[in-house]
Scaffold this active site. Structure first.
Site, PDB file in Angstrom:
ATOM      1  N   GLU A 104      -7.001   3.842  -5.286  1.00 27.34           N
ATOM      2  CA  GLU A 104      -8.161   4.315  -4.608  1.00 27.34           C
ATOM      3  C   GLU A 104      -8.814   5.752  -5.178  1.00 27.34           C
ATOM      4  O   GLU A 104      -7.735   6.517  -5.176  1.00 27.34           O
ATOM      5  CB  GLU A 104      -8.047   4.432  -3.161  1.00 27.34           C
ATOM      6  CG  GLU A 104      -9.427   4.616  -2.330  1.00 27.34           C
ATOM      7  CD  GLU A 104      -8.805   4.905  -0.895  1.00 27.34           C
ATOM      8  OE1 GLU A 104      -9.754   4.660   0.127  1.00 27.34           O
ATOM      9  OE2 GLU A 104      -7.651   5.106  -0.549  1.00 27.34           O
ATOM     10  N   ASP A 145      -3.218   4.483  -2.193  1.00 29.42           N
ATOM     11  CA  ASP A 145      -3.961   5.130  -1.487  1.00 29.42           C
ATOM     12  C   ASP A 145      -4.501   6.456  -1.976  1.00 29.42           C
ATOM     13  O   ASP A 145      -3.525   7.178  -2.269  1.00 29.42           O
ATOM     14  CB  ASP A 145      -3.441   5.332  -0.021  1.00 29.42           C
ATOM     15  CG  ASP A 145      -4.593   5.828   1.117  1.00 29.42           C
ATOM     16  OD1 ASP A 145      -5.472   5.273   1.308  1.00 29.42           O
ATOM     17  OD2 ASP A 145      -4.148   6.950   1.562  1.00 29.42           O
ATOM     18  N   HIS A 184     -10.601  -2.525   4.379  1.00 29.67           N
ATOM     19  CA  HIS A 184     -10.285  -2.225   5.758  1.00 29.67           C
ATOM     20  C   HIS A 184     -11.134  -0.908   5.925  1.00 29.67           C
ATOM     21  O   HIS A 184     -11.236  -0.549   7.257  1.00 29.67           O
ATOM     22  CB  HIS A 184      -8.828  -1.768   5.851  1.00 29.67           C
ATOM     23  CG  HIS A 184      -8.360  -0.813   4.917  1.00 29.67           C
ATOM     24  ND1 HIS A 184      -8.070  -0.960   3.616  1.00 29.67           N
ATOM     25  CD2 HIS A 184      -7.926   0.421   5.142  1.00 29.67           C
ATOM     26  CE1 HIS A 184      -7.810   0.087   3.025  1.00 29.67           C
ATOM     27  NE2 HIS A 184      -7.780   1.146   3.971  1.00 29.67           N
ATOM     28  N   ASP A 185     -11.646  -0.299   4.995  1.00 30.20           N
ATOM     29  CA  ASP A 185     -12.529   1.029   5.394  1.00 30.20           C
ATOM     30  C   ASP A 185     -14.125   0.684   5.060  1.00 30.20           C
ATOM     31  O   ASP A 185     -14.760   1.644   5.376  1.00 30.20           O
ATOM     32  CB  ASP A 185     -12.127   1.937   4.474  1.00 30.20           C
ATOM     33  CG  ASP A 185     -11.029   2.788   4.569  1.00 30.20           C
ATOM     34  OD1 ASP A 185     -10.467   2.958   5.829  1.00 30.20           O
ATOM     35  OD2 ASP A 185     -10.177   3.417   3.770  1.00 30.20           O
ATOM     36  N   ASP A 214       0.867  -1.134  -0.024  1.00 26.45           N
ATOM     37  CA  ASP A 214       0.026  -0.101   0.052  1.00 26.45           C
ATOM     38  C   ASP A 214       0.866   1.243   0.071  1.00 26.45           C
ATOM     39  O   ASP A 214       1.747   1.372   0.959  1.00 26.45           O
ATOM     40  CB  ASP A 214      -0.776  -0.014   1.366  1.00 26.45           C
ATOM     41  CG  ASP A 214      -2.112   0.594   1.002  1.00 26.45           C
ATOM     42  OD1 ASP A 214      -2.166   1.746   0.348  1.00 26.45           O
ATOM     43  OD2 ASP A 214      -3.222   0.151   1.573  1.00 26.45           O
TER      44      ASP A 214
END
Length: 554
Positions: A253, A198, A328-329, A96
């Site tokens: 993302e 990200d 994870h979000d 990431d």
């Protein structure tokens, strides 16, 4: 096809996956221990959320040193060993990259805030106060409050789209871009195979820094579009400098990006990204509070169908989809859209069937493959800075919601719902750690865990194994055309996948009630060969049981 077009990627939140040394925090050696489990599941790659040195204000998405593994996870050597062992098991490793911002503890920022004329001065986005001394504009940070924080040493404010401890990098500075690219090259040299990027669409800012219009009395206003004028230029440069030369897979993302924007990001001829995570389909249960407070509504499954179908058709033959429901979000789907009590197995497998039947690369989040659920914690039992800041602002300060109302919403959509420790077995702390876990284990772990699920007659893990095997074995799932059927139906998702003379039909009841449909009856009249079905003892019919899902062919 590229490996990632035929593959399935498994996301690991290292802090919550498996603790090997008893300190209560998941770590890299713990992931090595569980590689046989991932190989048994059948996935092709592992994406690790950030494992770099970090103060952990935002669980590692505040990076202090891009080249150093945080000691809580192990060492750089431990990561090299994980990469080596994963490769031996036929698994690729995706890291990431948090390139929009750093931690305020990063040496770049520590130097930058000292003065306006040192080497790092222009690494971040600094602006003078307004004449009255207030922030340069009314932009809100995603975690609440102003997006600007004042630094006396420079007599200026710096921009942070997220926490004040996460200052945004200034990508207009070529040196910043090269520092980021060099960090990525460093990890490529250690054997990393790809990147999840990200909030990559936020690296370019609106350089006018104008106030934005908000609700009456709203002091700080969230930005609706955070894609700046040079975003595509910067991402193309990233591709040319790092991704293409080293043949590294990329998935970005893309908050607030439309499908048209996703297409621009991922069309191969533009040489930007391989895939991008859209957010639109995850908003089917989000509502708008009258005063900007968080709010939810009953999931609109017609909207879900519309968005997913549009992604399938708009990107067909032009770009590649990134498919996900959990990460994870995000919250756990059986709790958020399904029924995590009476129909946990059925709803987990129903939504999995929808996703894995589509064209694109499926992403699985740890625990999704055993149907983990949302916990129902009190405010002080959650860890997430976003949740805690919103509680302080919306409940304690502005009194927009009561604590009960706030929790009823967050029990559905909180980011922390997916971050509870992985549930391996019925032993204390779900087998995650021998110590005190960093975050409370979901109390339902004795009923829901890997060991119990695999042994169950209704095993979600085994259903996922079958979905994964189908994608590896059947070209129709990766190369076949998509055609939605029954587009106006609010409860049933039905579509064809077609490749040459082969035609598969996917039918899913997205509700917890039995539905009888004449349209389904017409669709399935010639389809009797069952590829996959989440009700083993039931015949394929037009009467769909709660969350019934099947894939059939003629």
């Amino acid at each position: 096809m590229k490996w990632w077009q035929k593959g399935i990627i498994y996301e690991i939140y290292p802090k919550s996956f498996y603790d090997s040394n008893g300190d209560g925090i998941g770590d890299l050696p713990g992931i090595v221990t569980k590689l046989p489990y991932l190989k048994e599941l059948g996935v092709d790659a592992i994406w690790l959320t950030p494992i770099y040195l970090s103060p952990q204000v935002d669980n590692g998405y505040d990076v202090a040193d891009y080249r150093k593994v945080d000691p809580m996870f192990g060492s750089n050597h431990d990561l090299e060993r994980l990469i080596e062992q994963a490769h031996k098991n036929g698994l690729k490793i995706i890291l990431d990259m948090v390139a929009n911002h750093t931690s305020d503890q990063c040496v770049w920022f520590k130097e930058s805030k000292k003065s306006r004329n040192n080497y790092f001065s222009d690494f971040y986005i600094w602006r003078d106060p307004k004449p009255d001394g207030s922030a340069p504009n009314n932009w809100a940070a995603s975690f609440g409050g102003s997006a600007w924080t004042y630094v006396p040493e420079r007599r200026q404010y710096y921009l942070h789209y997220y926490a004040a401890q996460q200052p945004d990098l200034n990508w207009e500075n070529p040196l910043v871009r090269q520092y980021v690219f060099d960090a990525m090259r460093y990890w490529k040299a250690q054997g990393v195979d790809g990147w999840r990027l990200d909030v990559i669409t936020q690296i370019s800012k609106d350089l006018s820094f104008k106030d934005v219009k908000g609700l009456p009395g709203q002091k700080y206003v969230p930005l609706k579009n955070t894609s700046g004028p040079h975003m595509h230029q910067f991402i193309h440069e990233l591709n040319q400098q790092v991704l293409s030369p080293f043949e590294m897979m990329s998935v970005g993302e893309a908050p607030n990006s439309s499908i048209d924007e996703i297409l621009k990001l991922t069309a191969p001829e533009r040489e930007e990204l391989d895939m991008a995570f859209s957010f639109e389909h995850m908003r089917i249960d989000k509502a708008a509070g009258k005063h900007g407070e968080i709010a939810v509504k009953k999931p609109d499954f017609k909207q879900l169908k519309d968005v997913l179908s549009k992604m399938q058709t708009e990107l067909a033959d032009k770009a590649w989809n990134a498919l996900y429901f959990e990460n994870h979000d995000r919250s756990r789907i059986p709790s958020r859209w399904g029924n995590d009590k009476e129909y946990r197995y059925e709803s987990a497998t129903a939504f999995a069937t929808i996703l894995h039947g589509l064209c694109g690369t499926p992403f699985i989040f740890q625990g999704e493959e055993i149907g983990m659920t949302n916990p129902t914690y009190s405010v002080d039992e959650y860890e997430d800075i976003d949740l805690k800041n919103k509680y302080q602002e919306q409940v304690e300060e502005k009194h927009l919601l009561t604590t009960e109302e706030f929790l009823n919403i967050e029990h559905k959509i909180a980011r922390d719902n997916g971050r509870t420790p992985m549930q391996w077995d019925t032993s204390p702390n779900a087998g995650f750690t021998q110590g005190k876990p960093w975050y409370k284990v979901n109390p339902d772990y004795k009923q829901i865990n890997v060991k119990v699920d695999i042994a169950s007659k209704k095993s979600i893990f085994k259903y996922y194994q079958k979905l994964i095997a189908l994608r590896h074995q059947e070209d129709i799932l990766t190369e076949g055309k998509y055609q939605e059927m029954m587009p106006e139906d609010k409860n049933i998702f039905a579509y064809y996948r077609v490749l040459e003379n082969k035609r598969w039909l996917v039918v899913v009841n997205m509700t917890d009630r039995q539905i009888e449909s004449d349209q389904v009856k017409d669709l399935i009249k010639d389809y009797r060969s069952v590829i996959l079905h989440n009700y083993k003892s039931k015949e394929i019919s037009a009467t769909l049981a709660p969350y019934e899902a099947y894939i059939v062919q003629k």
